[in-house]
Design a protein around this motif. Sequence first.
Motif, PDB file in Angstrom:
ATOM      1  N   TYR A  94     -36.171  -4.964  41.953  1.00 56.05           N
ATOM      2  CA  TYR A  94     -35.704  -5.936  40.970  1.00 56.05           C
ATOM      3  C   TYR A  94     -36.782  -6.221  39.929  1.00 56.05           C
ATOM      4  CZ  TYR A  94     -31.113  -7.148  42.771  1.00 56.05           C
ATOM      5  OH  TYR A  94     -29.784  -7.099  43.114  1.00 56.05           O
ATOM      6  N   LEU A  95     -38.028  -6.204  40.340  1.00 56.10           N
ATOM      7  CA  LEU A  95     -39.119  -6.413  39.400  1.00 56.10           C
ATOM      8  C   LEU A  95     -39.249  -5.222  38.446  1.00 56.10           C
ATOM      9  CD1 LEU A  95     -41.424  -8.502  38.861  1.00 56.10           C
ATOM     10  CD2 LEU A  95     -42.904  -6.984  40.191  1.00 56.10           C
ATOM     11  N   ASP A  96     -39.229  -4.019  39.003  1.00 59.09           N
ATOM     12  CA  ASP A  96     -39.404  -2.814  38.186  1.00 59.09           C
ATOM     13  C   ASP A  96     -38.239  -2.607  37.228  1.00 59.09           C
ATOM     14  OD1 ASP A  96     -41.792  -2.299  39.462  1.00 59.09           O
ATOM     15  OD2 ASP A  96     -40.925  -0.879  40.898  1.00 59.09           O
ATOM     16  N   GLN A  97     -37.024  -2.820  37.718  1.00 59.10           N
ATOM     17  CA  GLN A  97     -35.842  -2.536  36.901  1.00 59.10           C
ATOM     18  C   GLN A  97     -35.357  -3.751  36.111  1.00 59.10           C
ATOM     19  OE1 GLN A  97     -32.732  -0.137  38.682  1.00 59.10           O
ATOM     20  NE2 GLN A  97     -34.039   0.333  40.448  1.00 59.10           N
TER      21      GLN A  97
ATOM     22  N   ILE B  92     -26.439   0.352  23.092  1.00 57.30           N
ATOM     23  CA  ILE B  92     -25.516   1.001  24.018  1.00 57.30           C
ATOM     24  C   ILE B  92     -24.103   0.468  23.839  1.00 57.30           C
ATOM     25  CG2 ILE B  92     -24.994   1.391  26.452  1.00 57.30           C
ATOM     26  CD1 ILE B  92     -28.029   1.093  26.987  1.00 57.30           C
ATOM     27  N   CYS B  93     -23.981  -0.862  23.754  1.00 59.28           N
ATOM     28  CA  CYS B  93     -22.677  -1.497  23.581  1.00 59.28           C
ATOM     29  C   CYS B  93     -22.908  -2.920  23.107  1.00 59.28           C
ATOM     30  CB  CYS B  93     -21.860  -1.479  24.880  1.00 59.28           C
ATOM     31  SG  CYS B  93     -22.632  -2.394  26.242  1.00 59.28           S
ATOM     32  N   ASP B  94     -21.834  -3.601  22.739  1.00 56.13           N
ATOM     33  CA  ASP B  94     -21.945  -4.988  22.298  1.00 56.13           C
ATOM     34  C   ASP B  94     -22.207  -5.915  23.479  1.00 56.13           C
ATOM     35  OD1 ASP B  94     -21.458  -4.354  19.643  1.00 56.13           O
ATOM     36  OD2 ASP B  94     -19.286  -4.597  19.837  1.00 56.13           O
ATOM     37  N   ALA B  95     -22.852  -7.034  23.177  1.00 61.33           N
ATOM     38  CA  ALA B  95     -22.970  -8.107  24.178  1.00 61.33           C
ATOM     39  C   ALA B  95     -21.561  -8.642  24.465  1.00 61.33           C
ATOM     40  CB  ALA B  95     -23.865  -9.210  23.641  1.00 61.33           C
ATOM     41  N   PRO B  96     -21.269  -9.051  25.676  1.00 63.13           N
ATOM     42  CA  PRO B  96     -22.198  -9.345  26.776  1.00 63.13           C
ATOM     43  C   PRO B  96     -22.507  -8.162  27.695  1.00 63.13           C
ATOM     44  CG  PRO B  96     -20.013 -10.091  27.385  1.00 63.13           C
ATOM     45  CD  PRO B  96     -19.896  -9.554  25.990  1.00 63.13           C
ATOM     46  N   GLY B  97     -22.199  -6.931  27.286  1.00 65.52           N
ATOM     47  CA  GLY B  97     -22.498  -5.780  28.114  1.00 65.52           C
ATOM     48  C   GLY B  97     -21.420  -5.507  29.136  1.00 65.52           C
ATOM     49  N   SER B  98     -21.747  -4.621  30.076  1.00 64.64           N
ATOM     50  CA  SER B  98     -20.775  -4.215  31.101  1.00 64.64           C
ATOM     51  C   SER B  98     -21.054  -4.818  32.467  1.00 64.64           C
ATOM     52  CB  SER B  98     -20.750  -2.686  31.216  1.00 64.64           C
ATOM     53  OG  SER B  98     -22.033  -2.191  31.588  1.00 64.64           O
ATOM     54  N   TYR B  99     -22.320  -5.048  32.818  1.00 71.43           N
ATOM     55  CA  TYR B  99     -22.635  -5.538  34.163  1.00 71.43           C
ATOM     56  C   TYR B  99     -22.050  -6.921  34.429  1.00 71.43           C
ATOM     57  CZ  TYR B  99     -25.980  -1.712  34.975  1.00 71.43           C
ATOM     58  OH  TYR B  99     -26.565  -0.485  35.168  1.00 71.43           O
ATOM     59  N   VAL B 100     -21.950  -7.743  33.388  1.00 72.88           N
ATOM     60  CA  VAL B 100     -21.468  -9.107  33.571  1.00 72.88           C
ATOM     61  C   VAL B 100     -20.000  -9.142  33.996  1.00 72.88           C
ATOM     62  CG1 VAL B 100     -20.666  -9.497  31.206  1.00 72.88           C
ATOM     63  CG2 VAL B 100     -21.597 -11.407  32.524  1.00 72.88           C
ATOM     64  N   PHE B 101     -19.270  -8.064  33.757  1.00 69.56           N
ATOM     65  CA  PHE B 101     -17.855  -8.016  34.124  1.00 69.56           C
ATOM     66  C   PHE B 101     -17.643  -7.556  35.568  1.00 69.56           C
ATOM     67  CE2 PHE B 101     -17.642  -7.716  29.489  1.00 69.56           C
ATOM     68  CZ  PHE B 101     -16.634  -8.632  29.208  1.00 69.56           C
TER      69      PHE B 101
ATOM     70  N   ALA C  20     -30.965  -1.660  26.439  1.00 68.76           N
ATOM     71  CA  ALA C  20     -31.603  -0.933  27.532  1.00 68.76           C
ATOM     72  C   ALA C  20     -30.815  -1.203  28.803  1.00 68.76           C
ATOM     73  CB  ALA C  20     -33.065  -1.345  27.705  1.00 68.76           C
ATOM     74  N   ARG C  21     -30.869  -0.254  29.719  1.00 68.60           N
ATOM     75  CA  ARG C  21     -30.099  -0.404  30.953  1.00 68.60           C
ATOM     76  C   ARG C  21     -30.809   0.339  32.080  1.00 68.60           C
ATOM     77  NH1 ARG C  21     -24.386   1.742  30.182  1.00 68.60           N
ATOM     78  NH2 ARG C  21     -23.878  -0.356  29.415  1.00 68.60           N
ATOM     79  N   SER C  22     -30.922  -0.326  33.225  1.00 67.12           N
ATOM     80  CA  SER C  22     -31.362   0.307  34.461  1.00 67.12           C
ATOM     81  C   SER C  22     -30.229   0.186  35.465  1.00 67.12           C
ATOM     82  CB  SER C  22     -32.632  -0.370  34.993  1.00 67.12           C
ATOM     83  OG  SER C  22     -32.353  -1.707  35.395  1.00 67.12           O
ATOM     84  N   HIS C  23     -30.443   0.681  36.658  1.00 65.00           N
ATOM     85  CA  HIS C  23     -29.389   0.559  37.674  1.00 65.00           C
ATOM     86  C   HIS C  23     -29.107  -0.893  38.007  1.00 65.00           C
ATOM     87  CE1 HIS C  23     -26.892   1.530  41.123  1.00 65.00           C
ATOM     88  NE2 HIS C  23     -27.620   0.708  41.868  1.00 65.00           N
ATOM     89  N   LEU C  24     -30.113  -1.758  37.898  1.00 68.44           N
ATOM     90  CA  LEU C  24     -29.971  -3.151  38.318  1.00 68.44           C
ATOM     91  C   LEU C  24     -29.789  -4.133  37.175  1.00 68.44           C
ATOM     92  CD1 LEU C  24     -32.584  -3.435  41.220  1.00 68.44           C
ATOM     93  CD2 LEU C  24     -30.096  -3.620  41.393  1.00 68.44           C
ATOM     94  N   ALA C  25     -30.072  -3.743  35.946  1.00 71.40           N
ATOM     95  CA  ALA C  25     -30.056  -4.731  34.865  1.00 71.40           C
ATOM     96  C   ALA C  25     -29.732  -4.091  33.526  1.00 71.40           C
ATOM     97  CB  ALA C  25     -31.405  -5.445  34.784  1.00 71.40           C
ATOM     98  N   GLU C  26     -29.095  -4.887  32.676  1.00 74.17           N
ATOM     99  CA  GLU C  26     -28.941  -4.567  31.266  1.00 74.17           C
ATOM    100  C   GLU C  26     -29.796  -5.541  30.467  1.00 74.17           C
ATOM    101  OE1 GLU C  26     -24.431  -2.735  30.861  1.00 74.17           O
ATOM    102  OE2 GLU C  26     -24.709  -4.915  30.678  1.00 74.17           O
TER     103      GLU C  26
ATOM    104  N   ARG D  82     -27.022  -6.629  37.484  1.00 74.54           N
ATOM    105  CA  ARG D  82     -25.895  -5.913  38.075  1.00 74.54           C
ATOM    106  C   ARG D  82     -25.372  -6.683  39.275  1.00 74.54           C
ATOM    107  NH1 ARG D  82     -24.662  -0.385  38.098  1.00 74.54           N
ATOM    108  NH2 ARG D  82     -23.389   0.320  39.859  1.00 74.54           N
ATOM    109  N   ASN D  83     -24.094  -6.513  39.586  1.00 75.20           N
ATOM    110  CA  ASN D  83     -23.516  -7.066  40.815  1.00 75.20           C
ATOM    111  C   ASN D  83     -23.553  -5.954  41.858  1.00 75.20           C
ATOM    112  OD1 ASN D  83     -22.328  -8.921  42.483  1.00 75.20           O
ATOM    113  ND2 ASN D  83     -20.567  -9.291  41.168  1.00 75.20           N
ATOM    114  N   PRO D  84     -24.542  -5.941  42.754  1.00 78.04           N
ATOM    115  CA  PRO D  84     -24.747  -4.788  43.641  1.00 78.04           C
ATOM    116  C   PRO D  84     -23.679  -4.682  44.723  1.00 78.04           C
ATOM    117  CG  PRO D  84     -26.250  -6.541  44.215  1.00 78.04           C
ATOM    118  CD  PRO D  84     -25.541  -6.998  42.972  1.00 78.04           C
TER     119      PRO D  84
END
Length: 571
Positions: free
Chosen positions: A276-279, A560-569, A202-208, A262-264
């Motif tokens: 941040y709570l909702d997403q 969607i993709c393998d761990a560790p995902g995309s946001y961590v990069f 699952a993915r939101s704008h702020l979190a995977e 996510r790194n905003p």
Amino acid sequence: MTAGQPSPDDHTDYHDFADRMSRMMIAQMTGGMAPSALWQAMADWSVHLGTAPGKQAKLAEKAMQAPAILAKRALNAETADPMPQDRRFASDHWNNPPFSTLRDGFLLTEEWWQTATTDVRGMTPANEAALSFAVRQALDTMAPSNFPHLNPEVLARARDTQGGSVMQGLMNTVADVGAPKEMPSDLRLGKEIAATPGKVVARSHLAELIQYSPTTDTVHPEPILIVPAWIMKYYILDLSPHNSLVRWLVAQGHTVFVISWRNPGAEDRDLGMQDYLDQGPRMALDAIDAITGAERIHAAGYCLGGTLLSIQAAAMARAGDTRLASMTLLAAQVDFSEAGELALFVSEAQVALLEDLMWHQGYLTGDQMAGAFTMLRSNDLVWSRMIHEKLMGEQTEPNDMMTWNADSTRMPYRMHSEYLRGLFLENRLSHGKYRIDGKALSLTDLDLPIFAVGTETDHVAPWKSVYKIHHLTDADVTFALTSGGHNAGIISEPGHRHRHYRIATHPHADRYQDPEAWVAAVAPQEGSWWDGWAEWLRARSGDPVAPPPMGRPKAGYEAICDAPGSYVFQR
């Protein structure tokens, strides 16, 4: 103006815009520190010390006694006794004159200033703590260990290496000039670290949301959701395979989900705590419901992730949502009235300055946030490193924790301002005044089982502050106090040498026990608190069943993709 930055057109009050720009420039020059906070502390100290003749006499006596103490120690070959955590003078080289006299003189000076800036009747505790901290930082810069010609360890190494250490130290210094801020490391995300197999489901704008692949034939029916702090990359909980909390939980027969934040950027400046709570936790709980079909979910939060989880749990309790089977808080605070030395950086003046700095940038950088944490442990993180790398020519081999620590994140302007003011400065959550979904929350609505972990030498979330969860909820609380600090105490895998912990359960119906009495009553035991937590989770989990699928496309949650995902990069 670059994208995401405010302009005069964004504000009807040009005077306010000018004031903000002025304070923003001050913040940039001071590294985000408010000069007025120190001036206020110094003024408070000066006034009250000036009207304390007894204190002045005591300080004068200590100053006059210092030469005699130094002479006695030199003649009798006695050694001073630095603080146990002070490793600057641990080498036997410091026991030889004249270096022993330099060391003893410095330690006596530290002791004098400690006496001068503490227990000054009339000073506010906040000003006393701020001034004492500032004086300690100033003294640390002048320690004889920081100067090559005054440090016998540096001189001995230069002699033993025939000057090679001096040349290597110069090379290390030159290499640092203009070098990237990231820790150079051969440890790669998804390979050597953050390498537990899994999928982003699952993915939101702020979190995977990462779901980890099972390694056991059966799993407990209650999955575990882990909420890390938004000011750090999640993989502090999934470092190397041998010390990965995530991998260890999976091996214990748990279905584990972790939020990766996510790194905003500047474009996210207006995202707040509600976003941040909702997403984050809310998005994750809905996804876990749909994927696993579990009726109950164990939830764990680390550091500020635990604070956010507590807010979510209180909101769920208020709404009659019973999906949480338990809540675990790892070095996480819900009452910030005694938040340790980090509170020195949170005052009205400090928050206002940071708000104006973030208002201009759209966010607070990880480096700006890390500066405060670094100063809390400047002996270890600044001066010790400088001595070993620049003066002694030693090479620091990056490890997984150092690599993670250099992988900083940003925080949006609105969210960080709401956190600093609402939680830290005004402490609204513990007072029942924090509002989510337009309604005030009360932690007394929480009656689910709680497992809380404090660490003995935590500078970020002091364990006595974490312990306050006992009298803020209507829950049965199991509290574990472990050796180590904010990070190393939590990442304390079974088999780690020299680890111990205390653990005890306090039913809510029992009388309150203060932290000092708790420590006296609960005996320490060798080993890792992870084992105690695993036993606690098993006692509150159902009989093992077949593992759930990795995602559930029919419910809208495909891999969607393998761990560790995309946001961590994201850097």
